[in-house]
Design a protein around this motif. Structure first.
Motif, short mmCIF file in Angstrom:
data_model
loop_
_atom_site.label_atom_id
_atom_site.label_comp_id
_atom_site.label_asym_id
_atom_site.label_seq_id
_atom_site.Cartn_x
_atom_site.Cartn_y
_atom_site.Cartn_z
N PHE A 91 -12.63 -16.74 8.41
CA PHE A 91 -11.40 -17.13 7.48
C PHE A 91 -11.34 -16.32 6.23
N ILE A 92 -12.43 -15.98 5.76
CA ILE A 92 -12.07 -15.05 4.28
C ILE A 92 -11.79 -13.63 4.88
N MET A 93 -12.15 -13.12 6.00
CA MET A 93 -11.59 -12.15 6.60
C MET A 93 -9.98 -11.95 6.63
N ILE A 94 -9.71 -13.21 7.23
CA ILE A 94 -8.18 -13.22 7.43
C ILE A 94 -7.42 -13.27 5.99
N MET A 95 -8.08 -13.79 5.17
CA MET A 95 -7.26 -13.70 3.77
C MET A 95 -7.50 -12.38 3.10
N HIS A 96 -8.35 -11.57 3.76
CA HIS A 96 -8.51 -10.18 3.10
C HIS A 96 -7.35 -9.33 3.85
N LEU A 97 -7.10 -9.92 5.12
CA LEU A 97 -6.12 -9.08 5.79
C LEU A 97 -4.47 -9.47 5.27
N CYS A 98 -4.49 -10.75 4.78
CA CYS A 98 -3.16 -11.01 3.95
C CYS A 98 -2.94 -10.25 2.80
N ILE A 99 -3.93 -9.96 2.12
CA ILE A 99 -4.10 -9.34 0.90
C ILE A 99 -3.76 -7.75 0.98
N CYS A 100 -4.54 -7.08 2.17
CA CYS A 100 -3.89 -5.86 2.53
C CYS A 100 -2.70 -5.75 2.84
N PHE A 101 -2.13 -6.68 3.79
CA PHE A 101 -0.68 -6.56 4.30
C PHE A 101 0.29 -6.74 3.22
N MET A 102 -0.04 -7.78 2.64
CA MET A 102 1.07 -8.36 1.47
C MET A 102 1.28 -7.78 0.36
N LEU A 103 0.19 -7.52 -0.35
CA LEU A 103 -0.03 -6.99 -1.61
C LEU A 103 -0.20 -5.36 -1.58
N PHE A 104 -0.77 -4.92 -0.74
CA PHE A 104 -0.72 -3.26 -0.93
C PHE A 104 0.32 -2.73 0.15
N TYR A 105 0.05 -2.84 1.56
CA TYR A 105 1.03 -2.44 2.28
C TYR A 105 2.54 -3.00 2.05
N GLY A 106 2.77 -4.19 1.66
CA GLY A 106 3.84 -4.66 1.25
C GLY A 106 4.27 -4.34 -0.12
N MET A 107 3.87 -3.63 -0.49
CA MET A 107 4.71 -3.31 -2.05
C MET A 107 5.99 -2.75 -1.84
N HIS A 108 6.42 -2.33 -0.83
CA HIS A 108 7.67 -1.65 -0.55
C HIS A 108 8.67 -2.94 -0.61
N THR A 109 8.27 -4.12 -0.61
CA THR A 109 9.27 -5.37 -0.62
C THR A 109 9.43 -5.70 -2.33
N GLU A 110 8.58 -5.09 -3.16
CA GLU A 110 8.76 -5.36 -4.37
C GLU A 110 9.96 -4.94 -5.25
N GLU A 111 10.69 -5.31 -6.01
CA GLU A 111 11.82 -4.99 -6.86
C GLU A 111 11.53 -4.50 -8.15
N ASN A 112 12.19 -3.65 -8.94
CA ASN A 112 12.14 -3.42 -10.45
C ASN A 112 10.57 -3.09 -10.63
N ILE A 113 9.87 -2.27 -9.76
CA ILE A 113 8.67 -1.69 -10.15
C ILE A 113 8.56 -0.34 -9.99
N ASN A 114 7.79 0.19 -10.67
CA ASN A 114 7.80 1.81 -10.63
C ASN A 114 6.27 2.03 -9.86
N ILE A 115 6.54 1.97 -8.63
CA ILE A 115 5.08 2.24 -7.95
C ILE A 115 4.28 3.69 -8.19
N LYS A 116 5.26 4.66 -8.45
CA LYS A 116 4.58 5.83 -8.92
C LYS A 116 3.98 5.89 -9.91
N LYS A 117 4.47 5.02 -11.23
CA LYS A 117 3.54 4.93 -12.23
C LYS A 117 2.28 4.13 -12.36
N GLU A 118 2.49 3.11 -11.17
CA GLU A 118 1.02 2.46 -11.14
C GLU A 118 0.15 3.19 -10.37
N PHE A 119 0.64 4.01 -9.35
CA PHE A 119 -0.42 4.98 -8.57
C PHE A 119 -0.98 6.19 -9.45
N TYR A 120 -0.22 6.40 -10.49
CA TYR A 120 -0.60 7.57 -11.31
C TYR A 120 -1.77 7.28 -12.16
#
Length: 485
Positions: A91-120
């Motif tokens: 179950f913890i691993m499934i929660m880990h998958l949710c973090i990977c998909f929603m908060l990392f891969y899913g950053m393209h769904t976020e608005e008004n955020i400078n992704i390149k500034k964060e990555f820099y």
């Protein structure tokens, strides 16, 4: 209180803290408090997933979310069917998958955020940390300082099994981090990157120093998988340079460029192996000539390495004590076939790998640093979710890769000074690297989350090249076909 709440509700702040803490988990001694902090950060990430889904409907806005959803459901069904005492781990691993998909891969769904500034910011922190810890490790090596903990068997620095590990817990981890740092140096020098990130350019002296230390570490850690990773990165980037200059090629141009690419590949591979061999022998000669009594090598290293200096002290050659090229990975692959046979269609659930190994394969994957995973991201995925989950994830990966690649090679604007080609090159190289390490998904580690961080950053380019309305990616509307393809 408002500032704290704002900080905690920021996906960007979470990603920075999570990645850096996972990086610190790879450092000797520091990893213990880092893992304690990781528990709280993990809970923070799960809460953010829930908040984002409730307020922004993140899952429905993600590209190819139909496949991601099907994969998560497959994991959940597999966990319930293979109910065992390890269900909490699954179950913890499934929660880990949710973090990977929603908060990392899913950053393209976020608005008004400078992704390149964060990555820099993340790249800059990685460069600073690897440089500082690299200097510490090299200094200790030159001064003959080494330590082999008898109480904490995973802490062995500066030499681990006859290989340079610096202040990290394992030479393979040092190799991976060195490659990541080298790629960060390449990325951070791209002109468009720091301009669009609205950040000051990092000092070239610092970058050059970091690259020198990374190359030194990569050579002496003798990590074959990491060498494959950096070679794959260079070759993929060469492919981009050769085939993106012109939009239309005739037969003669394709043949010439293909021959040139093969020549580049052979040169990179042969020169890398030759350079590593020469450097290992050269540094070994220097270190062994100054070998002092305060160098400590474990008993296992003494038994496996029969090379001695004239004074009777053990030599350091910076090469594997295990002379097998695969380092035992072929054996892991063969033994894991038994686990796959248990449930080939739906899998056995990731949390049950060690448990089922003890029951069906005489414990060959026992709880230890080396054998708690199959050391192959694809094989781990196949055993965990079966043919069904593997096929679903493969379709998602293929569709995503197709969209990313077509925009890279068909772009009407020059991307020479953009980070897009660098991200694409690393992801392609990582897919090969995943054949040899705990990668892709089922491991809460810097290695895995770095991959998904880059997946998220490069996914934001799809919003730029494929602008669509949010409704086109909502599953319960009539745009299901668009979501799938």
């Amino acid at each position: 209180m408002t500032k704290i709440k704002t900080f905690l509700l920021s996906n960007s702040n979470f990603r920075i803290c999570y990645i850096i803490d996972l990086f610190l988990c790879n450092l000797a001694y520091v990893q213990i408090p880092a893992y304690v902090l990781l528990v709280f950060l993990f809970v923070w990430g799960v809460i953010l997933c829930c908040i984002n889904q409730k307020q922004n409907n993140t899952f429905s806005k993600m590209r190819f979310s139909i496949w991601i959803g099907a994969f998560l459901i497959c994991n959940l069904i597999t966990m319930l069917i293979n109910f065992s005492v390890m269900i909490i781990t699954s179950f913890i691993m499934i929660m880990h998958l949710c973090i990977c998909f929603m908060l990392f891969y899913g950053m393209h769904t976020e608005e008004n955020i400078n992704i390149k500034k964060e990555f820099y910011k993340i790249c800059k922190i990685i460069i600073y940390l690897t440089t500082i810890f690299g200097i510490i490790g090299i200094t200790c090596l030159l001064c003959g300082v080494s330590y082999d903990s008898k109480e904490f068997t995973w802490i062995k620095f500066i030499i681990y099994e006859n290989r340079f590990t610096g202040v990290y817990v394992n030479p393979n981890i040092l190799g991976f981090i060195s490659v990541v740092s080298l790629v960060c140096c390449h990325i951070i020098m791209k002109e468009n990157f720091y301009v669009e990130a609205n950040q000051n350019r990092i000092s070239r002296i610092w970058v050059i120093t970091c690259m020198g230390i990374d190359l030194f570490s990569l050579v002496l850690c003798d990590s074959n998988a990491s060498l494959v990773l950096i070679i794959g990165y260079v070759i993929t980037y060469a492919v981009y340079k050769l085939f993106s200059a012109e939009k239309h090629f005739n037969g003669k141009q394709i043949i010439v460029k293909t021959i040139a690419l093969c020549a580049v590949g052979l040169f990179v591979i042969s020169s890398s192996l030759l350079f590593r061999t020469i450097c290992q022998k050269g540094f070994a000669a220097v270190i062994n000539s100054n070998l002092t009594s305060n160098v400590v090598i474990s008993e296992s290293d003494v038994k496996t390495s029969n090379e001695l200096t004239e004074s009777g002290k053990e030599t350091i050659t910076f090469t594997h004590t295990n002379k097998n090229l695969d380092s035992g990975r072929f054996k892991l692959a063969r033994e894991s076939v038994n686990l796959f046979k248990i449930s080939p269609f739906i899998g056995i659930s990731n949390g049950n790998i060690v448990l089922y190994s003890d029951e069906f394969s005489e414990g060959v994957l026992s709880f230890s640093y080396h054998y708690s995973d199959l050391h192959n991201g694809y094989l781990t995925l196949l055993v965990s979710t079966g043919l069904l989950g593997f096929a679903i994830f493969a379709i998602f990966g293929f569709r995503f890769a197709k969209h990313i690649a077509q925009h890279l090679f068909k772009s009407k604007i020059s991307l020479q000074q953009d980070i897009y080609p660098c991200l694409f090159s690393f992801l392609c190289a990582y897919l090969v690297y995943a054949l040899f390490e705990k990668a892709l998904l089922y491991d809460i580690s810097f290695m895995v989350l770095w991959f998904w961080l880059l997946m998220g950053v490069i996914s934001t380019y799809l919003n730029k090249y494929e602008p669509v309305y949010d409704s086109q990616y909502i599953i319960y509307k009539k745009r299901l076909r668009r979501n799938i393809f």
